[in-house]
Design a protein around this motif. Structure first.
Motif, PDB file in Angstrom:
ATOM      1  N   ASN A 287      63.854  45.228  31.316  1.00  0.00           N
ATOM      2  CA  ASN A 287      63.536  44.588  32.601  1.00  0.00           C
ATOM      3  C   ASN A 287      62.537  45.412  33.407  1.00  0.00           C
ATOM      4  N   VAL A 288      62.650  46.739  33.320  1.00  0.00           N
ATOM      5  CA  VAL A 288      61.711  47.618  34.017  1.00  0.00           C
ATOM      6  C   VAL A 288      60.339  47.553  33.344  1.00  0.00           C
ATOM      7  N   LYS A 289      60.334  47.566  32.024  1.00  0.00           N
ATOM      8  CA  LYS A 289      59.061  47.442  31.295  1.00  0.00           C
ATOM      9  C   LYS A 289      58.342  46.153  31.669  1.00  0.00           C
ATOM     10  N   ALA A 290      59.097  45.063  31.766  1.00  0.00           N
ATOM     11  CA  ALA A 290      58.503  43.763  32.076  1.00  0.00           C
ATOM     12  C   ALA A 290      57.872  43.761  33.467  1.00  0.00           C
ATOM     13  N   ARG A 291      58.539  44.387  34.426  1.00  0.00           N
ATOM     14  CA  ARG A 291      57.988  44.411  35.791  1.00  0.00           C
ATOM     15  C   ARG A 291      56.689  45.205  35.839  1.00  0.00           C
ATOM     16  N   PHE A 292      56.659  46.341  35.162  1.00  0.00           N
ATOM     17  CA  PHE A 292      55.430  47.120  35.148  1.00  0.00           C
ATOM     18  C   PHE A 292      54.335  46.435  34.347  1.00  0.00           C
ATOM     19  N   ALA A 293      54.727  45.726  33.275  1.00  0.00           N
ATOM     20  CA  ALA A 293      53.730  45.010  32.469  1.00  0.00           C
ATOM     21  C   ALA A 293      52.992  43.983  33.307  1.00  0.00           C
ATOM     22  N   ARG A 294      53.718  43.369  34.248  1.00  0.00           N
ATOM     23  CA  ARG A 294      53.078  42.378  35.118  1.00  0.00           C
ATOM     24  C   ARG A 294      52.082  43.021  36.083  1.00  0.00           C
ATOM     25  N   LEU A 295      52.204  44.350  36.230  1.00  0.00           N
ATOM     26  CA  LEU A 295      51.254  45.085  37.067  1.00  0.00           C
ATOM     27  C   LEU A 295      50.102  45.659  36.225  1.00  0.00           C
ATOM     28  N   GLY A 296      50.167  45.415  34.920  1.00  0.00           N
ATOM     29  CA  GLY A 296      49.148  45.963  34.046  1.00  0.00           C
ATOM     30  C   GLY A 296      49.456  47.359  33.536  1.00  0.00           C
ATOM     31  N   LEU A 297      50.712  47.778  33.632  1.00  0.00           N
ATOM     32  CA  LEU A 297      51.145  49.083  33.128  1.00  0.00           C
ATOM     33  C   LEU A 297      52.221  48.897  32.063  1.00  0.00           C
ATOM     34  N   PRO A 298      52.220  49.663  30.958  1.00  0.00           N
ATOM     35  CA  PRO A 298      51.178  50.703  30.696  1.00  0.00           C
ATOM     36  C   PRO A 298      49.925  50.045  30.153  1.00  0.00           C
TER      37      PRO A 298
ATOM     38  N   ARG B 245      60.724  59.015  39.449  1.00  0.00           N
ATOM     39  CA  ARG B 245      62.049  58.383  39.358  1.00  0.00           C
ATOM     40  C   ARG B 245      62.174  57.269  40.393  1.00  0.00           C
ATOM     41  N   THR B 246      61.613  57.492  41.570  1.00  0.00           N
ATOM     42  CA  THR B 246      61.678  56.494  42.632  1.00  0.00           C
ATOM     43  C   THR B 246      60.963  55.209  42.228  1.00  0.00           C
ATOM     44  N   LEU B 247      59.804  55.320  41.589  1.00  0.00           N
ATOM     45  CA  LEU B 247      59.064  54.144  41.135  1.00  0.00           C
ATOM     46  C   LEU B 247      59.852  53.373  40.069  1.00  0.00           C
ATOM     47  N   LEU B 248      60.485  54.098  39.166  1.00  0.00           N
ATOM     48  CA  LEU B 248      61.284  53.441  38.122  1.00  0.00           C
ATOM     49  C   LEU B 248      62.485  52.722  38.740  1.00  0.00           C
ATOM     50  N   ASP B 249      63.134  53.364  39.703  1.00  0.00           N
ATOM     51  CA  ASP B 249      64.280  52.736  40.377  1.00  0.00           C
ATOM     52  C   ASP B 249      63.833  51.508  41.167  1.00  0.00           C
ATOM     53  N   ALA B 250      62.671  51.617  41.800  1.00  0.00           N
ATOM     54  CA  ALA B 250      62.149  50.491  42.585  1.00  0.00           C
ATOM     55  C   ALA B 250      61.863  49.299  41.678  1.00  0.00           C
ATOM     56  N   ALA B 251      61.359  49.572  40.470  1.00  0.00           N
ATOM     57  CA  ALA B 251      61.065  48.496  39.509  1.00  0.00           C
ATOM     58  C   ALA B 251      62.338  47.817  39.025  1.00  0.00           C
ATOM     59  N   ALA B 252      63.434  48.555  39.012  1.00  0.00           N
ATOM     60  CA  ALA B 252      64.714  47.991  38.560  1.00  0.00           C
ATOM     61  C   ALA B 252      65.465  47.289  39.689  1.00  0.00           C
ATOM     62  N   SER B 253      64.926  47.380  40.915  1.00  0.00           N
ATOM     63  CA  SER B 253      65.594  46.787  42.075  1.00  0.00           C
ATOM     64  C   SER B 253      65.008  45.418  42.389  1.00  0.00           C
ATOM     65  N   THR B 254      65.389  44.897  43.546  1.00  0.00           N
ATOM     66  CA  THR B 254      64.888  43.579  43.976  1.00  0.00           C
ATOM     67  C   THR B 254      63.618  43.698  44.814  1.00  0.00           C
TER      68      THR B 254
ATOM     69  N   PRO C 222      63.877  49.113  54.499  1.00  0.00           N
ATOM     70  CA  PRO C 222      65.157  48.742  53.913  1.00  0.00           C
ATOM     71  C   PRO C 222      66.241  48.543  54.960  1.00  0.00           C
ATOM     72  N   ALA C 223      67.074  47.546  54.727  1.00  0.00           N
ATOM     73  CA  ALA C 223      68.169  47.257  55.662  1.00  0.00           C
ATOM     74  C   ALA C 223      69.239  48.339  55.601  1.00  0.00           C
ATOM     75  N   SER C 224      69.336  49.031  54.471  1.00  0.00           N
ATOM     76  CA  SER C 224      70.324  50.094  54.284  1.00  0.00           C
ATOM     77  C   SER C 224      69.628  51.366  53.824  1.00  0.00           C
ATOM     78  N   ILE C 225      70.297  52.485  54.002  1.00  0.00           N
ATOM     79  CA  ILE C 225      69.831  53.740  53.415  1.00  0.00           C
ATOM     80  C   ILE C 225      70.344  53.776  51.983  1.00  0.00           C
ATOM     81  N   HIS C 226      69.455  53.952  51.031  1.00  0.00           N
ATOM     82  CA  HIS C 226      69.816  53.960  49.619  1.00  0.00           C
ATOM     83  C   HIS C 226      70.030  55.393  49.135  1.00  0.00           C
ATOM     84  N   LEU C 227      71.200  55.630  48.537  1.00  0.00           N
ATOM     85  CA  LEU C 227      71.527  56.933  47.955  1.00  0.00           C
ATOM     86  C   LEU C 227      71.967  56.736  46.510  1.00  0.00           C
ATOM     87  N   THR C 228      71.543  57.631  45.640  1.00  0.00           N
ATOM     88  CA  THR C 228      72.065  57.642  44.279  1.00  0.00           C
ATOM     89  C   THR C 228      73.103  58.749  44.178  1.00  0.00           C
ATOM     90  N   VAL C 229      74.259  58.416  43.614  1.00  0.00           N
ATOM     91  CA  VAL C 229      75.363  59.359  43.442  1.00  0.00           C
ATOM     92  C   VAL C 229      75.839  59.287  41.992  1.00  0.00           C
TER      93      VAL C 229
END
Length: 199
Positions: free
Chosen positions: A188-199, A145-154, A101-108
């Protein structure tokens, strides 16, 4: 009669849990007055790392110590840490992806008002305590949580697929729990995982 703890011992115990870092308030609690803090800094025993943050000059360096510094930077007026390493940075910390990553990602929290230092990207979200864990002196979102956040990102589909498989293979996430979390996620998160065959 109880013996008052030695300030150096007290402070070292605090710094040891925080990769050598500590706050002025923590030093005060350990027994260092404001004047003695100023002396320690001038004498070269402590290095100033930010507003109200020091590091023991001779403390060994660790690969993730910059995350610890950001935790102390994020603290509120009461001294409570507000940030957690997240998104692509958490994937990297868990070694679930080779993405750099170009930046350090923090959730606040959404109410957080500090401006981030250069090279830091903030994600404002009120995470429950169950979505965070402690690791080497800093807070980080759980692998799930990290996987869910990653799916919602770019993050690319390829990197997401790699991260999911690595988390399952290493036992950092369980497929049943991941599938349940996906069901409770935005479309949007469901759709990204669906394309991976999940759930």
């Amino acid at each position: 009669m109880t013996t008052k703890p030695d300030p150096r011992t007290e402070l070292y115990a605090i710094a040891e849990r925080q990769a050598g870092y500590f706050t002025a308030s923590q030093a005060l609690e350990a027994g260092y007055s404001r004047a003695s803090q100023h002396y320690q800094h001038k004498a070269g025993n402590w290095r100033r790392e930010g507003h109200g943050i020091y590091r023991l000059e001779r403390f060994p360096h660790t690969p993730d110590e910059h995350y610890v510094l950001l935790m102390l930077w994020s603290r509120d007026r009461a001294g409570t840490i507000q940030a957690a390493v997240s998104h692509e940075t958490a994937l990297q910390a868990y070694e679930l992806s080779d993405v750099m990553p170009a930046s350090i990602h923090l959730t606040v929290p959404r109410s957080f008002r500090k401006q981030p230092p250069a090279g830091v990207q903030l994600h404002r979200q009120d995470l429950p305590a169950s979505d965070m864990t402690e690791r080497a002196g800093y807070r980080i979102t759980t692998p799930l949580r990290t996987l869910l956040d990653a799916a919602a990102s770019t993050l690319s589909a390829e990197h997401l697929a790699t991260a999911v498989q690595a988390a399952l293979d290493q036992g950092l996430a369980r497929k049943r729990l991941l599938e349940a979390a996906i069901e409770d996620s935005p479309d949007n998160v469901k759709a990204r995982f669906a394309r991976l065959g999940l759930p």
